[in-house]
Design a protein around this motif. Structure first.
Motif, short mmCIF file in Angstrom:
data_model
loop_
_atom_site.label_atom_id
_atom_site.label_comp_id
_atom_site.label_asym_id
_atom_site.label_seq_id
_atom_site.Cartn_x
_atom_site.Cartn_y
_atom_site.Cartn_z
N VAL A 256 -20.44 4.28 11.12
CA VAL A 256 -20.77 2.43 10.18
C VAL A 256 -21.71 2.96 9.02
N ASP A 257 -21.75 3.82 8.03
CA ASP A 257 -21.66 4.95 7.23
C ASP A 257 -21.12 4.19 6.12
N ASP A 258 -21.79 3.83 5.03
CA ASP A 258 -21.26 3.58 3.55
C ASP A 258 -20.16 4.45 3.31
N GLY A 259 -20.24 5.56 3.16
CA GLY A 259 -19.49 6.30 3.06
C GLY A 259 -17.91 6.50 3.56
N THR A 260 -18.41 6.19 5.05
CA THR A 260 -16.93 6.07 6.00
C THR A 260 -16.48 4.67 5.84
N ILE A 261 -16.99 3.22 4.58
CA ILE A 261 -16.56 2.07 4.11
C ILE A 261 -15.65 2.54 3.10
N SER A 262 -16.24 3.04 2.26
CA SER A 262 -15.24 3.39 1.19
C SER A 262 -13.77 4.16 0.95
N PHE A 263 -14.12 5.10 2.52
CA PHE A 263 -13.16 5.77 3.15
C PHE A 263 -12.07 4.59 3.59
N LEU A 264 -12.57 3.56 4.06
CA LEU A 264 -11.41 2.68 4.71
C LEU A 264 -10.83 2.30 3.48
N GLN A 265 -12.02 2.05 2.78
CA GLN A 265 -11.80 0.53 2.00
C GLN A 265 -10.55 1.71 0.94
N ASN A 266 -10.72 2.65 0.13
CA ASN A 266 -9.60 3.67 -0.67
C ASN A 266 -8.50 3.17 0.15
N VAL A 267 -8.26 3.84 1.73
CA VAL A 267 -6.69 3.45 2.47
C VAL A 267 -7.13 2.09 1.71
N LEU A 268 -7.49 1.01 2.29
CA LEU A 268 -6.65 -0.23 2.76
C LEU A 268 -6.35 -0.78 1.27
N ASP A 269 -7.07 0.10 -0.44
CA ASP A 269 -5.73 0.22 -1.34
C ASP A 269 -4.32 0.27 -1.24
N ASP A 270 -4.58 1.15 -0.52
CA ASP A 270 -3.12 1.94 -0.92
C ASP A 270 -2.01 1.26 0.08
N VAL A 271 -2.62 0.90 0.98
CA VAL A 271 -1.97 0.07 2.81
C VAL A 271 -1.98 -1.67 1.65
N MET A 272 -2.71 -2.30 0.17
CA MET A 272 -2.01 -3.57 -0.29
C MET A 272 -1.01 -3.50 -1.11
N THR A 273 -1.09 -1.95 -1.94
CA THR A 273 -0.04 -1.84 -2.86
C THR A 273 1.58 -1.13 -1.92
N LEU A 274 1.32 -1.10 -0.71
CA LEU A 274 2.36 -0.65 -0.22
C LEU A 274 3.09 -1.65 0.69
N PHE A 275 1.92 -3.07 1.19
CA PHE A 275 3.10 -3.73 1.70
C PHE A 275 2.15 -5.06 1.10
#
Length: 764
Positions: free
Chosen positions: A303-322
């Motif tokens: 639940v670190d901020d770094g992991t939250i940022s990682f997942l937000q970056n993943v979601l950036d790509d997901v939202m771009t694709l879908f």
């Protein structure tokens, strides 16, 4: 007396199909469409749709629907209607009218008259669905050339907005073409949402260029058991992922067919593949393997901020694709052991002022849900997100029965019904011996058709939160695309009618009538829909004087069962089954099938009548002693070609041959296999039963009159351990008379491998 031509055609078709009660089946013959339209009014006469028929479409959207319809007619009837901009007689007119007084963008009207047909809608989705209905009407007879369609007026609109299928590609990967084939069938049944499960413990399937190890490492696993080894013993990886270009291709393909693709990145659990790629995302900092196991895993994102940022970056790509409004973030089966045992996580929990790990999960999901909301998207989560308080705008997908949907709707959340086991299509759909692998018990076609998406506990005001329903295709045991297709359809056709057609209009017998032409369409498309609902079960039993009494039946009781005894497949002219057959046990091949008129409803099933077949039982026909976690699994030893399927209770592999006729039996032959025990059971592991090996290598023990009865045979396992392949164990059996239950258990000393029975044969 004037007879309407449309009704005359209907009655003639019914007589041709051998329907006894014409009045009850009028509409299913007039409108052989799945899902059944909301309203149908019969007209006079009929429309001849032939090679001279033009498709008139104005505007690019209408023209696109017209080209799709023309292409489908060409593949189905053998002629391609020309597209034109002007109408007239013998034309199909497609009209997009934004001011049309229809119920929504997916609604349409279809008017069929002797001089032509018109589809009218206010949006392209409705126009597409109207054209699909016309195509189904034009292909109902399964013939080539001119189609004759009874005149009628259809006014149609869906009951629910969310009509979906979930496809799991993390456990077993499906190619782009295979996903597209599933989307095609969804669209032709007016299912409009593909929930794409792209990441789990067993594989990460979506390319994220910023984090290449997600697919380089997380996209591959070494399967458990023989499937994970090459012939020389070296590892045999199972890999697969979609490039971003491939995902854009699938999303665009689906959009053209009015199917929204909802991606799922499951978190904070089901994260083992991601943590294998980037161990810093996990709680322990260690790198697990990408899991070869099925079940409930314990690896969580931290639940670190770094992991939250990682997942937000993943979601950036997901939202771009879908472009979908909805993004699914999972939230299910989050075993909190690692969080509970981590000082860092516990410190974070206290710093946030949270009460427990459930609230921590709610905070975690909420952070990412807010990120989606800030980007104009909407979070969906499995019903566990209710436990710590869901994000305010979250849509809840209820899978642990319907209670989650009830609780969420009462709290003002939109809900999608996807309950287990009702709509879990990884469950087998029959108990036939050739059924695909999957979970037991049986979720058959009729039970899916009977499903009601709106829980009766909800008030009228709460019911508006029910968006619809979807079926889930979890693929742990659906290794091949053919099995995915068989698991999906025809049960997805039943769900399509449940989610589209007004509830008072649904009729099981009518649905079965309309499935006959639909099966022909699946065959023409080379789509492997299951025939389990109509397949003939052949049940022989010994009878006096060296004969056998054979009962033929099928799951739905629909159709006329016909049979042969000369090895040829049955035809509509073969003898009709009217009662138990008395046949000599003389090595003859009994073959049977069910027919509606001249249409075969399934592939023929056959049984060679001999002494062995009368007393042999496959594992599907044996009873599980306890019925705990009972699965139908495949032998993973063959690398190519067919694989044996064996049914076993993972918690307690134990089988009962009920009421075995032991008169004249002197020998026992059992075909066994060894399967990898690749199950993560968390706290349920305490339910696993192991029996102490009574001899080196272990043995299969057979007891009479139940599992507490005396041992009547012991079959050593040592010879079978020498090979991954199936082995046959033989043992003499002391003379007994009458009928007795025989209990079979493996005393092997360990749960892995999972020894399983393929077949038991009682021999003279």
């Amino acid at each position: 007396m004037k007879v309407r031509m449309g009704m005359a055609l209907v009655l003639a078709a019914m007589a041709f199909a051998g329907i006894a009660n014409a009045a009850e089946q009028t509409e299913s013959r007039l409108t052989p469409v799945i899902p059944l339209p909301a309203t149908v009014v019969p007209g006079e006469g009929a429309f001849r749709f032939d090679a001279r028929t033009r498709i008139v479409a104005r505007g690019e959207e209408a023209a696109r629907v017209g080209r799709d319809l023309a292409d489908r007619i060409g593949r189905s009837r053998g002629f391609v209607p020309a597209l034109a901009r002007r109408g007239g007689d013998n034309a199909v007119t497609l009209v997009l009218d934004p001011r049309a007084p229809l119920a929504g963008d997916e609604a349409y009207t279809l008017e069929i008259m002797p001089r032509g047909a018109e589809v009218r809608a206010r949006a392209s989705a409705g126009l597409f669905y109207g054209a699909v209905t016309l195509w189904q009407l034009a292909t109902a007879d399964g013939a080539q050339g001119t189609a004759t369609i009874a005149a009628q007026r259809i006014e149609d609109a869906p009951r629910f907005a969310w009509r979906g299928l979930m496809l799991d590609v993390a456990r077993h990967f499906r190619s782009v073409d295979e996903v597209k084939a599933l989307i095609d069938q969804m669209a032709l049944h007016k299912l409009n949402t593909l929930h794409w499960h792209l990441a789990d413990d067993q594989g990460w399937r979506i390319e994220i260029p910023r984090y290449p190890r997600l697919t380089e490492v997380g996209g591959c696993r070494i399967p458990a058991g023989a499937a994970g080894r090459n012939a020389d013993g070296t590892p045999r990886p199972y890999c697969g992922f979609y490039t971003q270009a491939q995902i854009r291709d699938v999303v665009a393909y689906a959009a053209q067919r009015h199917v929204a693709v909802v991606p799922e990145i499951d978190l904070p659990a089901h994260a083992q593949a991601a943590i294998a790629a980037y161990p810093q995302l996990g709680v322990t900092g260690q790198a697990p393997p990408v899991s070869p196991d099925w079940g409930v895993h314990t690896w969580l994102f931290n639940v670190d901020d770094g992991t939250i940022s990682f997942l937000q970056n993943v979601l950036d790509d997901v939202m771009t694709l879908f472009p979908s409004r909805y993004i699914h973030l999972g939230g299910d089966e989050s075993v909190k052991d690692q969080w509970e045992q981590s000082p860092a996580v516990q410190a974070r929990l206290r710093a946030l002022g949270l009460k427990d790990e459930k609230q921590l999960q709610s905070w975690f999901m909420g952070r990412l849900g807010q990120y989606l909301q800030a980007h104009g998207r909407h979070m969906v989560g499995w019903d566990e997100i209710l436990e710590g308080g869901p994000p305010a705008d979250a849509t809840v997908m209820s899978w642990r029965g319907t209670q989650g949907a009830i609780e969420a709707a009462r709290a003002g959340h939109d809900v999608v019904l996807a309950p287990a086991p009702d709509l879990y299509f990884d469950h087998v759909q029959s108990d036939l011996g050739d059924e695909t692998p999957g979970r037991l018990g049986v979720i058959d076609l009729k039970s899916v058709y009977a499903f009601e998406p709106v829980p009766r506990e909800l008030t009228a005001a709460q019911q508006v939160h029910v968006l619809g329903a979807q079926a889930n295709l979890w693929t742990e045991h659906l290794r091949t695309n053919e099995r995915v297709q068989r698991a999906a359809f025809p049960r997805a056709a039943a769900l399509a009618e449940v989610t589209w057609t007004p509830a008072p209009r649904r009729d099981w017998n009518s649905f079965l009538q309309r499935l006959a032409p639909m099966r022909a369409r699946w065959l023409a498309a080379d789509f492997h829909a299951a025939d389990s609902a109509f397949a003939v079960r052949i049940a022989p039993a010994p009878a006096p004087s060296g004969s056998a009494s054979v009962i033929l039946s099928n799951q739905t009781g629909f159709g006329t069962i016909r049979y042969t005894t000369d090895g040829t497949p049955p035809t509509p002219q073969s003898p009709a089954y009217a009662g138990p057959l008395q046949l000599p046990v003389a090595e003859q091949l009994l073959t049977a099938n069910a027919f509606a008129g001249d249409r075969a409803l399934a592939a023929p099933r056959a049984l060679r009548l001999d002494t062995r077949s009368l007393r042999a039982r496959d594992s599907q026909s044996l009873r599980s002693c306890k019925g705990g976690l009972t699965l139908r699994m495949e032998d993973d030893a063959p690398r190519d070609g067919p694989r044996a399927l064996m049914t076993a209770d993972v918690f307690d592999p134990c089988w009962i041959y009920e009421q075995a006729d032991l008169d004249g039996v002197r020998r026992l032959s059992v075909r066994v296999g060894q399967l990898p025990f690749n199950f993560q059971l968390w706290r349920d592991v305490k339910q696993v039963v192991t029996r102490t090996a009574s001899q080196p290598g272990g043995a299969l023990e057979v007891r009479v009159d139940g599992c507490a009865g005396r041992v009547v045979a012991t079959l050593p396992l040592a010879p079978a351990r020498a090979s991954d392949a199936l082995s046959v164990l033989d043992a003499p059996l002391a003379a007994m008379t009458g009928r007795h239950d025989l209990c079979f258990v493996f005393a092997s000393g360990a749960a892995d491998p999972l020894w399983a029975i393929d077949e038991v044969a009682l021999l003279p």
